[in-house]
Write an enzyme that holds these catalytic residues in place. Structure first.
Site, PDB file in Angstrom:
ATOM      1  N   GLU A 129      -4.578 -15.158  -1.307  1.00 27.35           N
ATOM      2  CA  GLU A 129      -3.610 -14.107  -1.648  1.00 27.35           C
ATOM      3  C   GLU A 129      -3.906 -13.503  -3.021  1.00 27.35           C
ATOM      4  O   GLU A 129      -3.753 -12.296  -3.217  1.00 27.35           O
ATOM      5  CB  GLU A 129      -2.176 -14.656  -1.586  1.00 27.35           C
ATOM      6  CG  GLU A 129      -1.768 -15.214  -0.216  1.00 27.35           C
ATOM      7  CD  GLU A 129      -2.055 -14.290   0.951  1.00 27.35           C
ATOM      8  OE1 GLU A 129      -1.971 -13.062   0.783  1.00 27.35           O
ATOM      9  OE2 GLU A 129      -2.391 -14.795   2.045  1.00 27.35           O
ATOM     10  N   HIS A 132      -6.380 -10.814  -2.741  1.00 33.22           N
ATOM     11  CA  HIS A 132      -5.803  -9.534  -2.289  1.00 33.22           C
ATOM     12  C   HIS A 132      -5.308  -8.704  -3.479  1.00 33.22           C
ATOM     13  O   HIS A 132      -5.478  -7.489  -3.510  1.00 33.22           O
ATOM     14  CB  HIS A 132      -4.627  -9.771  -1.339  1.00 33.22           C
ATOM     15  CG  HIS A 132      -5.033  -9.984   0.085  1.00 33.22           C
ATOM     16  ND1 HIS A 132      -5.751  -9.046   0.800  1.00 33.22           N
ATOM     17  CD2 HIS A 132      -4.811 -11.005   0.935  1.00 33.22           C
ATOM     18  CE1 HIS A 132      -5.951  -9.503   2.029  1.00 33.22           C
ATOM     19  NE2 HIS A 132      -5.403 -10.691   2.139  1.00 33.22           N
TER      20      HIS A 132
END
Ligand SMILES: [Zn+2]
Length: 164
Positions: A129, A132
């Site tokens: 994550e 990202h």
């Protein structure tokens, strides 16, 4: 509910910016992200995956949901290779090498400082994550040859499968 954007969508390649005001709009966004993550279903979702370039991700590796806003101070140890997929690349899985353990500091939706740490799935989700938020997708972690093959496969088949 907002759609999860797929590989090729501009927000997935951009670096996100920090949240500066922890107001109700952030709380609503976090709630919406959690809902979208569970509906997918997935174990993590970052804001750029719904087209919003803010440093926010949500995750649930078994005992969540949790939110990480403005994550920083990443610490990692060890290395392990694992089959990994992404909601923005539905249907594709690759062996990805990452640190075995990860910890980071972040804020929750109320602006309280929190620390997340773990190995196995949690350590992996935190790193995935965080990538990202830095505009990095799984494909860029692949070796040159694998990356070429992956891009070719995507250009031919698109995203036929559902992420599980
Ligand atoms: Zn992803």
């Amino acid at each position: 509910m907002k759609e999860i954007v797929k590989f090729g969508y501009p927000s997935l390649k951009m670096k996100s910016s920090d949240v500066t005001i922890f107001d109700n709009s952030i709380k609503l966004l976090v709630d919406e992200m959690i809902e979208i993550m569970y509906a997918a279903p997935g174990v993590g979702l970052a804001a750029p995956q719904i087209g919003i370039n803010k440093n926010i991700f949500v995750f649930d590796s078994g005992d969540g949901p949790y939110v990480a806003i403005n994550p920083h101070n990443l610490n990692t140890k060890g290395s392990i290779t694992f089959m990994e997929g992404c909601l923005s690349l539905p249907g594709y899985y690759w062996d990805i090498e990452r640190a075995e353990y990860a910890s980071l500091d972040a804020y929750d939706e109320k602006g309280n400082l929190v620390t997340y740490e773990g190995d196995d799935l949690l350590g992996r989700v935190l790193q995935h994550e965080l990538d990202h938020l830095n505009g990095k997708l799984l494909i860029s972690s692949l070796k040159r040859k694998e990356r070429k093959a992956a891009l070719k496969e995507i250009s031919i088949n698109g995203f036929p499968g559902r992420h599980v």
